[in-house]
Write a protein that holds these residues in place. Structure first.
Motif, PDB file in Angstrom:
ATOM      1  N   ARG A   1       0.824  -1.216   0.000  1.00 15.39           N
ATOM      2  CA  ARG A   1       0.000   0.000   0.000  1.00 15.39           C
ATOM      3  C   ARG A   1       0.853   1.259   0.000  1.00 15.39           C
ATOM      4  O   ARG A   1       0.478   2.286  -0.541  1.00 15.39           O
ATOM      5  CB  ARG A   1      -0.912  -0.007   1.222  1.00 15.39           C
ATOM      6  CG  ARG A   1      -1.858   1.178   1.284  1.00 15.39           C
ATOM      7  CD  ARG A   1      -2.759   1.057   2.481  1.00 15.39           C
ATOM      8  NE  ARG A   1      -2.014   1.305   3.699  1.00 15.39           N
ATOM      9  CZ  ARG A   1      -2.418   2.112   4.661  1.00 15.39           C
ATOM     10  NH1 ARG A   1      -3.556   2.740   4.564  1.00 15.39           N
ATOM     11  NH2 ARG A   1      -1.689   2.287   5.730  1.00 15.39           N
ATOM     12  N   THR A   2       1.994   1.186   0.623  1.00 20.73           N
ATOM     13  CA  THR A   2       2.881   2.341   0.711  1.00 20.73           C
ATOM     14  C   THR A   2       4.076   2.104  -0.203  1.00 20.73           C
ATOM     15  O   THR A   2       4.114   1.136  -0.955  1.00 20.73           O
ATOM     16  CB  THR A   2       3.366   2.527   2.162  1.00 20.73           C
ATOM     17  OG1 THR A   2       4.034   1.329   2.562  1.00 20.73           O
ATOM     18  CG2 THR A   2       2.209   2.802   3.095  1.00 20.73           C
ATOM     19  N   THR A   3       5.061   2.935  -0.095  1.00 22.58           N
ATOM     20  CA  THR A   3       6.299   2.685  -0.812  1.00 22.58           C
ATOM     21  C   THR A   3       6.849   1.361  -0.331  1.00 22.58           C
ATOM     22  O   THR A   3       6.841   1.067   0.857  1.00 22.58           O
ATOM     23  CB  THR A   3       7.310   3.823  -0.540  1.00 22.58           C
ATOM     24  OG1 THR A   3       6.713   5.050  -0.979  1.00 22.58           O
ATOM     25  CG2 THR A   3       8.611   3.595  -1.279  1.00 22.58           C
ATOM     26  N   ASP A   4       7.302   0.563  -1.269  1.00 20.49           N
ATOM     27  CA  ASP A   4       7.755  -0.778  -0.908  1.00 20.49           C
ATOM     28  C   ASP A   4       8.920  -0.735   0.064  1.00 20.49           C
ATOM     29  O   ASP A   4       9.637   0.244   0.160  1.00 20.49           O
ATOM     30  CB  ASP A   4       8.174  -1.529  -2.168  1.00 20.49           C
ATOM     31  CG  ASP A   4       9.499  -1.018  -2.697  1.00 20.49           C
ATOM     32  OD1 ASP A   4      10.477  -1.775  -2.659  1.00 20.49           O
ATOM     33  OD2 ASP A   4       9.567   0.149  -3.125  1.00 20.49           O
ATOM     34  N   ASP A   5       9.081  -1.843   0.760  1.00 18.32           N
ATOM     35  CA  ASP A   5      10.289  -1.959   1.559  1.00 18.32           C
ATOM     36  C   ASP A   5      11.381  -2.529   0.658  1.00 18.32           C
ATOM     37  O   ASP A   5      11.122  -2.975  -0.449  1.00 18.32           O
ATOM     38  CB  ASP A   5      10.047  -2.828   2.798  1.00 18.32           C
ATOM     39  CG  ASP A   5       9.609  -4.243   2.449  1.00 18.32           C
ATOM     40  OD1 ASP A   5      10.093  -4.795   1.454  1.00 18.32           O
ATOM     41  OD2 ASP A   5       8.786  -4.801   3.194  1.00 18.32           O
ATOM     42  N   ARG A   6      12.592  -2.504   1.110  1.00 15.47           N
ATOM     43  CA  ARG A   6      13.702  -2.936   0.254  1.00 15.47           C
ATOM     44  C   ARG A   6      13.723  -4.438   0.025  1.00 15.47           C
ATOM     45  O   ARG A   6      14.487  -4.916  -0.802  1.00 15.47           O
ATOM     46  CB  ARG A   6      15.025  -2.488   0.860  1.00 15.47           C
ATOM     47  CG  ARG A   6      15.240  -1.002   0.699  1.00 15.47           C
ATOM     48  CD  ARG A   6      16.594  -0.645   1.191  1.00 15.47           C
ATOM     49  NE  ARG A   6      16.628  -0.838   2.637  1.00 15.47           N
ATOM     50  CZ  ARG A   6      17.103   0.030   3.498  1.00 15.47           C
ATOM     51  NH1 ARG A   6      17.622   1.137   3.073  1.00 15.47           N
ATOM     52  NH2 ARG A   6      17.073  -0.215   4.787  1.00 15.47           N
ATOM     53  N   LEU A   7      12.899  -5.185   0.722  1.00 13.89           N
ATOM     54  CA  LEU A   7      12.939  -6.638   0.595  1.00 13.89           C
ATOM     55  C   LEU A   7      11.756  -7.211  -0.176  1.00 13.89           C
ATOM     56  O   LEU A   7      11.609  -8.421  -0.258  1.00 13.89           O
ATOM     57  CB  LEU A   7      13.010  -7.277   1.987  1.00 13.89           C
ATOM     58  CG  LEU A   7      14.220  -6.868   2.824  1.00 13.89           C
ATOM     59  CD1 LEU A   7      14.157  -7.504   4.199  1.00 13.89           C
ATOM     60  CD2 LEU A   7      15.513  -7.229   2.118  1.00 13.89           C
ATOM     61  N   VAL A   8      10.909  -6.365  -0.753  1.00 18.37           N
ATOM     62  CA  VAL A   8       9.732  -6.860  -1.462  1.00 18.37           C
ATOM     63  C   VAL A   8      10.122  -7.775  -2.619  1.00 18.37           C
ATOM     64  O   VAL A   8       9.450  -8.767  -2.879  1.00 18.37           O
ATOM     65  CB  VAL A   8       8.830  -5.707  -1.939  1.00 18.37           C
ATOM     66  CG1 VAL A   8       9.506  -4.881  -3.025  1.00 18.37           C
ATOM     67  CG2 VAL A   8       7.494  -6.237  -2.426  1.00 18.37           C
ATOM     68  N   ASP A   9      11.225  -7.483  -3.287  1.00 19.55           N
ATOM     69  CA  ASP A   9      11.655  -8.337  -4.396  1.00 19.55           C
ATOM     70  C   ASP A   9      12.095  -9.706  -3.896  1.00 19.55           C
ATOM     71  O   ASP A   9      11.754 -10.740  -4.475  1.00 19.55           O
ATOM     72  CB  ASP A   9      12.759  -7.672  -5.221  1.00 19.55           C
ATOM     73  CG  ASP A   9      13.922  -7.171  -4.380  1.00 19.55           C
ATOM     74  OD1 ASP A   9      13.795  -7.042  -3.154  1.00 19.55           O
ATOM     75  OD2 ASP A   9      14.984  -6.886  -4.978  1.00 19.55           O
ATOM     76  N   LEU A  10      12.807  -9.746  -2.782  1.00 18.62           N
ATOM     77  CA  LEU A  10      13.230 -11.019  -2.207  1.00 18.62           C
ATOM     78  C   LEU A  10      12.040 -11.807  -1.681  1.00 18.62           C
ATOM     79  O   LEU A  10      11.988 -13.038  -1.801  1.00 18.62           O
ATOM     80  CB  LEU A  10      14.254 -10.793  -1.101  1.00 18.62           C
ATOM     81  CG  LEU A  10      15.561 -10.138  -1.559  1.00 18.62           C
ATOM     82  CD1 LEU A  10      16.473  -9.888  -0.369  1.00 18.62           C
ATOM     83  CD2 LEU A  10      16.251 -10.983  -2.609  1.00 18.62           C
ATOM     84  N   GLN A  11      11.068 -11.114  -1.108  1.00 21.34           N
ATOM     85  CA  GLN A  11       9.850 -11.761  -0.641  1.00 21.34           C
ATOM     86  C   GLN A  11       9.137 -12.429  -1.818  1.00 21.34           C
ATOM     87  O   GLN A  11       8.736 -13.598  -1.732  1.00 21.34           O
ATOM     88  CB  GLN A  11       8.935 -10.728   0.017  1.00 21.34           C
ATOM     89  CG  GLN A  11       7.620 -11.275   0.503  1.00 21.34           C
ATOM     90  CD  GLN A  11       6.716 -10.172   1.041  1.00 21.34           C
ATOM     91  OE1 GLN A  11       6.892  -8.984   0.768  1.00 21.34           O
ATOM     92  NE2 GLN A  11       5.714 -10.561   1.794  1.00 21.34           N
ATOM     93  N   ALA A  12       8.998 -11.723  -2.918  1.00 22.56           N
ATOM     94  CA  ALA A  12       8.330 -12.272  -4.093  1.00 22.56           C
ATOM     95  C   ALA A  12       9.117 -13.434  -4.698  1.00 22.56           C
ATOM     96  O   ALA A  12       8.528 -14.431  -5.135  1.00 22.56           O
ATOM     97  CB  ALA A  12       8.115 -11.171  -5.130  1.00 22.56           C
ATOM     98  N   LEU A  13      10.447 -13.328  -4.702  1.00 18.79           N
ATOM     99  CA  LEU A  13      11.266 -14.447  -5.196  1.00 18.79           C
ATOM    100  C   LEU A  13      11.080 -15.685  -4.318  1.00 18.79           C
ATOM    101  O   LEU A  13      11.005 -16.815  -4.818  1.00 18.79           O
ATOM    102  CB  LEU A  13      12.739 -14.053  -5.237  1.00 18.79           C
ATOM    103  CG  LEU A  13      13.151 -13.118  -6.361  1.00 18.79           C
ATOM    104  CD1 LEU A  13      14.572 -12.621  -6.150  1.00 18.79           C
ATOM    105  CD2 LEU A  13      13.013 -13.804  -7.710  1.00 18.79           C
ATOM    106  N   ARG A  14      11.012 -15.487  -3.018  1.00 15.84           N
ATOM    107  CA  ARG A  14      10.787 -16.606  -2.096  1.00 15.84           C
ATOM    108  C   ARG A  14       9.449 -17.257  -2.408  1.00 15.84           C
ATOM    109  O   ARG A  14       9.338 -18.480  -2.510  1.00 15.84           O
ATOM    110  CB  ARG A  14      10.812 -16.128  -0.649  1.00 15.84           C
ATOM    111  CG  ARG A  14      10.551 -17.232   0.351  1.00 15.84           C
ATOM    112  CD  ARG A  14      10.454 -16.746   1.794  1.00 15.84           C
ATOM    113  NE  ARG A  14      11.619 -15.986   2.206  1.00 15.84           N
ATOM    114  CZ  ARG A  14      11.588 -14.704   2.576  1.00 15.84           C
ATOM    115  NH1 ARG A  14      10.453 -14.050   2.595  1.00 15.84           N
ATOM    116  NH2 ARG A  14      12.668 -14.088   2.950  1.00 15.84           N
TER     117      ARG A  14
END
Length: 158
Positions: A80-93
């Motif tokens: 909902r807000t500006t992403d956190d720096r780990l959103v890409d790693l979360q999605a890869l997981r």
């Protein structure tokens, strides 16, 4: 990116607002709207689960799990807000966690999703029709996993 409202006689800049100040919540508003209008962020995609969490030893949840017309799984992660720096790693997981899903498991996942939403449908037929397959063995399912990230903004690292 600035947005403008055009009328026959004027052009006016729209005021930028964030979801929080507009009262938009991630799950009850943003996720629901994108679930029902997934083509806005992932054209030619069919949502087969919401808050997908079918793991043995984890309570992690994929916001929206979908498939595309090429029979690839699509992990949709929303912020909902500006992403956190780990959103890409979360999605890869998450992509790795669903990468072994079979067509039959996708049918059961979709069946559960349709039942929770009280939507009448034959999940196997719907998926076959969506892929353009006459039968489940007609194509390859889930060989690749796509990731779609949606946030108010992304930091430079992402």
């Amino acid at each position: 990116m600035p947005l403008y409202e055009l009328s026959p006689n004027t052009i006016a800049a729209l005021t930028r607002v964030d979801f929080a100040s507009a009262g938009v919540l991630e799950r009850t508003d943003l996720q629901r709207l994108l679930r029902d209008h997934i083509d806005v962020i992932a054209p030619d995609t069919l949502v087969i689960s919401e808050e997908f969490s079918s793991w043995d030893r984890s309570d992690r949840r994929i916001d929206l799990l979908a498939v595309d017309r090429k029979a690839r799984l699509v992990v949709v992660e929303l912020k909902r807000t500006t992403d956190d720096r780990l959103v890409d790693l979360q999605a890869l997981r998450y992509a790795a966690m669903v990468s072994q899903m079979t067509f039959d498991e996708a049918v059961e996942t979709y069946r559960s999703y349709l039942e929770k939403r009280v939507l009448p449908n034959d999940p196997a037929k719907s998926l076959l029709d969506f892929f353009g397959w006459p039968e489940a063995a007609a194509g390859r399912f889930g060989e690749d996993v796509r990731i779609v990230l949606a946030a108010a903004d992304f930091n430079a690292e992402v």
